[in-house]
Design a protein around this motif. Structure first.
Motif, PDB file in Angstrom:
ATOM      1  N   TYR A  27       0.794  -1.226   0.000  1.00 55.43           N
ATOM      2  CA  TYR A  27       0.000   0.000   0.000  1.00 55.43           C
ATOM      3  C   TYR A  27       0.828   1.280   0.000  1.00 55.43           C
ATOM      4  N   GLU A  30       0.017   4.107  -2.380  1.00 53.75           N
ATOM      5  CA  GLU A  30      -1.189   4.889  -2.085  1.00 53.75           C
ATOM      6  C   GLU A  30      -0.935   6.043  -1.124  1.00 53.75           C
ATOM      7  N   TRP A  31       0.072   5.909  -0.264  1.00 58.27           N
ATOM      8  CA  TRP A  31       0.207   6.922   0.774  1.00 58.27           C
ATOM      9  C   TRP A  31       1.611   7.491   0.971  1.00 58.27           C
ATOM     10  N   ARG A 141      -2.566   7.909   7.231  1.00 52.01           N
ATOM     11  CA  ARG A 141      -3.024   6.578   6.811  1.00 52.01           C
ATOM     12  C   ARG A 141      -3.536   5.777   7.990  1.00 52.01           C
ATOM     13  N   SER A 145      -7.742   4.855   9.256  1.00 46.89           N
ATOM     14  CA  SER A 145      -8.268   3.470   9.290  1.00 46.89           C
ATOM     15  C   SER A 145      -9.243   3.275  10.431  1.00 46.89           C
TER      16      SER A 145
END
Length: 145
Positions: A27, A30-31, A141, A145
């Motif tokens: 991931y 994405e961040w 991030r 969540s």
């Protein structure tokens, strides 16, 4: 010549959750604005393939060796530019539990080698700024969540 830099941020999430996000390389695109691992973080003694990007646009592929991988509190690797002693860096992430719902995330690097005096501006400006960007992105991030 040696030079050390370090950044810290509080992340409002348990240590295990922050560690999980840090270890999940899939991931990062994405961040993460600065660090892009190409595969899972390997065991101690093995090499990691990782692309490092600085805020100034400079980018380099590195193959550092994992020195410490203590779940969920520390990840540390050592990389070098071309050959040992020219421009070496020992990079680390340390996660400290402040309380059950808060983690102090520490990112730093100890630089050594012949080129350190000539790279001081890059280290103190671009690299340090990149650490802060990564820390903020990880915080966003994990807390999202």
């Amino acid at each position: 010549m040696n030079r050390a830099i370090q950044t810290k941020i509080l992340i409002h999430s348990p240590v295990d959750t922050v560690w999980e996000a840090l270890m999940d390389y899939r991931y990062y695109p994405e961040w993460s604005p600065t660090i892009q691992p190409e595969a899972d973080f390997p065991a101690v003694g093995h090499r990691l393939k990782i692309k490092l990007r600085q805020p100034n646009g400079f980018s380099i592929m590195m193959y550092p060796q994992i020195l410490v991988k203590d779940e969920p509190t520390e990840l540390r690797w050592r990389g070098r530019l071309f050959f040992q002693g020219l421009f070496d860096g020992e990079h680390y992430f340390i996660l400290r539990e402040v309380d059950a719902y808060t983690t102090e995330f520490i990112q730093g690097e100890n630089f050594s080698g012949l080129l350190v005096p000539f790279m001081r501006r890059m280290i103190e400006k671009d690299t340090l700024s990149g650490f802060d960007l990564f820390n903020q992105a990880l915080k966003k991030r994990v807390e999202r969540s």
